[in-house]
Design a protein around this motif. Structure first.
Motif, PDB file in Angstrom:
ATOM      1  N   PHE A   1      30.156  -9.913  -0.844  1.00 50.66           N
ATOM      2  CA  PHE A   1      31.311 -10.724  -0.441  1.00 50.66           C
ATOM      3  C   PHE A   1      32.137 -10.002   0.615  1.00 50.66           C
ATOM      4  N   ARG A   2      32.350  -8.701   0.437  1.00 51.34           N
ATOM      5  CA  ARG A   2      33.155  -7.946   1.394  1.00 51.34           C
ATOM      6  C   ARG A   2      32.440  -7.783   2.729  1.00 51.34           C
ATOM      7  N   ARG A   3      31.098  -7.858   2.705  1.00 53.29           N
ATOM      8  CA  ARG A   3      30.320  -7.770   3.943  1.00 53.29           C
ATOM      9  C   ARG A   3      30.080  -9.162   4.547  1.00 53.29           C
ATOM     10  N   GLU A   4      30.744 -10.174   3.972  1.00 54.25           N
ATOM     11  CA  GLU A   4      30.636 -11.558   4.426  1.00 54.25           C
ATOM     12  C   GLU A   4      29.208 -12.081   4.351  1.00 54.25           C
ATOM     13  N   VAL A   5      28.489 -11.620   3.313  1.00 55.08           N
ATOM     14  CA  VAL A   5      27.158 -12.134   3.000  1.00 55.08           C
ATOM     15  C   VAL A   5      27.274 -12.955   1.723  1.00 55.08           C
ATOM     16  N   ASP A   6      26.651 -14.139   1.702  1.00 52.49           N
ATOM     17  CA  ASP A   6      26.760 -15.020   0.546  1.00 52.49           C
ATOM     18  C   ASP A   6      26.180 -14.341  -0.701  1.00 52.49           C
ATOM     19  N   PRO A   7      27.001 -14.017  -1.718  1.00 54.35           N
ATOM     20  CA  PRO A   7      26.484 -13.363  -2.931  1.00 54.35           C
ATOM     21  C   PRO A   7      25.447 -14.205  -3.664  1.00 54.35           C
ATOM     22  N   ASP A   8      25.568 -15.540  -3.567  1.00 56.08           N
ATOM     23  CA  ASP A   8      24.616 -16.410  -4.258  1.00 56.08           C
ATOM     24  C   ASP A   8      23.192 -16.237  -3.739  1.00 56.08           C
TER      25      ASP A   8
ATOM     26  N   VAL B   1      16.078 -21.456   7.222  1.00 58.62           N
ATOM     27  CA  VAL B   1      14.868 -20.640   7.068  1.00 58.62           C
ATOM     28  C   VAL B   1      15.153 -19.199   7.496  1.00 58.62           C
ATOM     29  N   LYS B   2      15.857 -19.046   8.620  1.00 60.82           N
ATOM     30  CA  LYS B   2      16.214 -17.700   9.079  1.00 60.82           C
ATOM     31  C   LYS B   2      17.069 -16.994   8.033  1.00 60.82           C
ATOM     32  N   HIS B   3      18.000 -17.726   7.438  1.00 62.27           N
ATOM     33  CA  HIS B   3      18.861 -17.141   6.409  1.00 62.27           C
ATOM     34  C   HIS B   3      18.034 -16.750   5.183  1.00 62.27           C
ATOM     35  N   ALA B   4      17.094 -17.605   4.807  1.00 59.33           N
ATOM     36  CA  ALA B   4      16.241 -17.305   3.652  1.00 59.33           C
ATOM     37  C   ALA B   4      15.428 -16.035   3.885  1.00 59.33           C
ATOM     38  N   TYR B   5      14.914 -15.880   5.107  1.00 60.18           N
ATOM     39  CA  TYR B   5      14.118 -14.696   5.435  1.00 60.18           C
ATOM     40  C   TYR B   5      14.993 -13.462   5.642  1.00 60.18           C
ATOM     41  N   ARG B   6      16.218 -13.664   6.135  1.00 65.03           N
ATOM     42  CA  ARG B   6      17.082 -12.526   6.423  1.00 65.03           C
ATOM     43  C   ARG B   6      17.817 -12.021   5.186  1.00 65.03           C
ATOM     44  N   VAL B   7      18.192 -12.927   4.269  1.00 63.50           N
ATOM     45  CA  VAL B   7      19.010 -12.549   3.118  1.00 63.50           C
ATOM     46  C   VAL B   7      18.235 -12.637   1.801  1.00 63.50           C
TER      47      VAL B   7
ATOM     48  N   THR C   1      16.934 -29.235   1.604  1.00 67.49           N
ATOM     49  CA  THR C   1      16.675 -28.386   2.768  1.00 67.49           C
ATOM     50  C   THR C   1      16.687 -26.916   2.355  1.00 67.49           C
ATOM     51  N   GLU C   2      17.635 -26.572   1.473  1.00 64.39           N
ATOM     52  CA  GLU C   2      17.715 -25.211   0.946  1.00 64.39           C
ATOM     53  C   GLU C   2      16.440 -24.850   0.189  1.00 64.39           C
ATOM     54  N   MET C   3      15.970 -25.801  -0.607  1.00 72.81           N
ATOM     55  CA  MET C   3      14.768 -25.585  -1.406  1.00 72.81           C
ATOM     56  C   MET C   3      13.551 -25.371  -0.511  1.00 72.81           C
ATOM     57  N   ALA C   4      13.445 -26.187   0.523  1.00 73.95           N
ATOM     58  CA  ALA C   4      12.305 -26.076   1.435  1.00 73.95           C
ATOM     59  C   ALA C   4      12.301 -24.738   2.164  1.00 73.95           C
ATOM     60  N   SER C   5      13.482 -24.281   2.556  1.00 70.56           N
ATOM     61  CA  SER C   5      13.557 -23.000   3.267  1.00 70.56           C
ATOM     62  C   SER C   5      13.157 -21.846   2.350  1.00 70.56           C
ATOM     63  N   LEU C   6      13.572 -21.897   1.086  1.00 68.29           N
ATOM     64  CA  LEU C   6      13.196 -20.862   0.127  1.00 68.29           C
ATOM     65  C   LEU C   6      11.703 -20.917  -0.203  1.00 68.29           C
ATOM     66  N   PHE C   7      11.148 -22.129  -0.233  1.00 66.43           N
ATOM     67  CA  PHE C   7       9.719 -22.301  -0.530  1.00 66.43           C
ATOM     68  C   PHE C   7       8.858 -21.567   0.498  1.00 66.43           C
ATOM     69  N   LEU C   8       9.320 -21.505   1.739  1.00 62.63           N
ATOM     70  CA  LEU C   8       8.545 -20.855   2.795  1.00 62.63           C
ATOM     71  C   LEU C   8       8.462 -19.338   2.606  1.00 62.63           C
ATOM     72  N   THR C   9       9.313 -18.794   1.739  1.00 65.67           N
ATOM     73  CA  THR C   9       9.223 -17.358   1.447  1.00 65.67           C
ATOM     74  C   THR C   9       8.256 -17.067   0.295  1.00 65.67           C
ATOM     75  N   ALA C  10       7.932 -18.090  -0.511  1.00 64.15           N
ATOM     76  CA  ALA C  10       7.143 -17.882  -1.729  1.00 64.15           C
ATOM     77  C   ALA C  10       5.734 -17.346  -1.477  1.00 64.15           C
ATOM     78  N   PRO C  11       4.999 -17.817  -0.447  1.00 70.86           N
ATOM     79  CA  PRO C  11       3.660 -17.243  -0.225  1.00 70.86           C
ATOM     80  C   PRO C  11       3.702 -15.735   0.013  1.00 70.86           C
TER      81      PRO C  11
ATOM     82  N   SER D   1      16.033  -9.505  -0.693  1.00 75.12           N
ATOM     83  CA  SER D   1      16.461  -9.270  -2.072  1.00 75.12           C
ATOM     84  C   SER D   1      15.336  -9.586  -3.048  1.00 75.12           C
ATOM     85  N   LEU D   2      14.517 -10.602  -2.735  1.00 70.28           N
ATOM     86  CA  LEU D   2      13.371 -10.937  -3.580  1.00 70.28           C
ATOM     87  C   LEU D   2      12.338  -9.807  -3.563  1.00 70.28           C
ATOM     88  N   ILE D   3      12.096  -9.258  -2.368  1.00 71.54           N
ATOM     89  CA  ILE D   3      11.133  -8.154  -2.251  1.00 71.54           C
ATOM     90  C   ILE D   3      11.671  -6.905  -2.955  1.00 71.54           C
ATOM     91  N   THR D   4      12.950  -6.636  -2.767  1.00 66.61           N
ATOM     92  CA  THR D   4      13.562  -5.499  -3.456  1.00 66.61           C
ATOM     93  C   THR D   4      13.436  -5.657  -4.959  1.00 66.61           C
TER      94      THR D   4
END
Length: 391
Positions: free
Chosen positions: A152-159, A12-18, A295-305, A22-25
């Motif tokens: 990738f060079r900043r060690e952030v998951d591009p996906d 969840v922290k990763h979803a909100y941090r990364v 688990t990935e899906m659930a964490s992303l769902f919490l950003t949708a509202p 990008s979704l808001i941008t």
């Protein structure tokens, strides 16, 4: 159980941090394109109706081709098959191939639009489509490479961030470039034809410089077949948009928010597909009901509202700034948006998983399919919400 809960909190922290930034941008970027669509929608409906049939396919195609390229770059970077540099020769080759993959489907869409009876400004619309596709593909190709390699060079998951930004950048560029070509045509037909000749010459030059071989293009025949088939499928969105464009325009908010709504659904689907593809290639998903993807899906769902509310707020602000109209929030959109995003993610994971099990690379097929279907689902969703708003 404690480890599982802690792991979920980290996701969840990763979803909100990364992912959420990008979704808001991408929403902000998408509303730039939406501003052009909302402002010129009535003019396009009146003078260039054929573009409305083609528009969803063009928007979806950009996400299909370059979202797939972002996912492919990500996988290649993790596997060591691509140097993390824009000067890498493979980057230019992939961009040129992506331009080739983009041109034929949009030309087919134009031809079908003509056959269906939309003949007004037909030659000009073809040049608008070809010229804008070449320019947007060139810009979007290097943007895709930059975002993926930079992350990738900043060690952030591009996906987690590339697909949303790439798809939204495509939405940002598509409508303004189409409108710019229309305005150029309205101002000077000579400049319009000369400009398109120069753009096509640039495309031929890039093919020569990149030294793309026929065998390299044929490696993407599955992707080409997929994006062409999906371009045809996008006609569902196109004819739906054309038929209900008056209703969408009457809702005001959705006329401006349409690109952002579609791109945000595509973003959620693309993130899920890209993560699923990488995890499958690395052997991290053993079965369909593995805990990891859900688990990935659930964490992303919490950003949708948050995204749903921001679409409303940005829409209200843009409408006021552009037209001076004061409109309220759409509560049907706010309440239903998160569950529509969840449906898109579940659909995305399912498609990616089974394609991989059938020995079909999700990077080449799943993301284009999901992006296209998200546009269809999103267009129908926008029409239903517009109906609720207008009555």
């Amino acid at each position: 159980m404690a480890v599982t809960v802690q792991g979920f909190k980290e996701r969840v922290k990763h979803a909100y941090r990364v992912s959420l930034p990008s979704l808001i941008t991408s929403l902000v970027i998408g509303f730039f394109g939406g501003t052009f669509l909302g402002k010129y929608l009535d003019m396009i409906r009146r003078d260039y109706p054929g573009l409305l049939v083609i528009l969803p396919g063009m928007m979806g195609l950009r996400g299909n081709v370059f979202g797939s390229m972002a996912s492919r770059f990500s996988t290649m970077l993790y596997l060591g098959d691509l140097e993390p540099s824009l000067r890498e020769k493979k980057v230019l080759k992939h961009i040129v191939i992506a331009m080739m993959l983009s041109l034929i489907p949009v030309t087919i869409l134009w031809a079908i639009g003509i056959v269906s009876g939309i003949k007004y400004h037909a030659p000009e619309i073809l040049l608008i489509v070809i010229g804008s596709t070449i320019l947007v593909s060139l810009i979007l190709g290097y943007f895709t490479g930059f975002v993926t390699i930079f992350a990738f060079r900043r060690e952030v998951d591009p996906d987690s961030m590339a697909a949303p930004l790439v798809a939204s950048m495509g939405d940002l560029l598509t409508v303004p470039f189409l409108v710019s070509f229309i305005l150029l045509l309205e101002r000077s037909r000579g400049m319009f034809w000369a400009g398109n000749a120069a753009i096509i010459s640039l495309f031929v030059f890039l093919i020569s410089v990149s030294r793309v071989r026929t065998s390299e293009v044929l490696q993407f025949k599955d992707l080409f077949t997929t994006v062409t088939g999906l371009a045809l499928l996008s006609l569902v969105s196109g004819f739906t948009l054309q038929r209900f464009s008056g209703l969408i325009s009457a809702s005001v908010l959705l006329g401006f928010a349409y690109p952002s709504v579609l791109s945000s659904f595509g973003n959620y689907g693309s993130i899920m597909a890209a993560k699923t593809s990488t995890a499958l290639h690395l052997g991290e998903i053993e079965g369909y009901f593995s805990r990891n993807p859900f688990t990935e899906m659930a964490s992303l769902f919490l950003t949708a509202p948050i995204v749903g509310v921001l679409i409303n707020l940005f829409g209200v602000a843009v409408v006021y700034l552009v037209s001076g109209l004061k409109i309220g929030l759409s509560y049907p959109l706010i309440l239903s948006y998160p569950f529509m995003a969840l449906f898109i993610m579940l659909y995305s994971y399912t498609i990616s998983y089974f394609l991989f099990r059938w020995n079909i690379d999700p990077d080449s097929v799943a993301i284009p399919l999901i992006s296209n279907n998200s546009d269809i689902f999103g267009t129908i969703y926008v029409v239903l919400i517009a109906k609720m708003m207008v009555g």
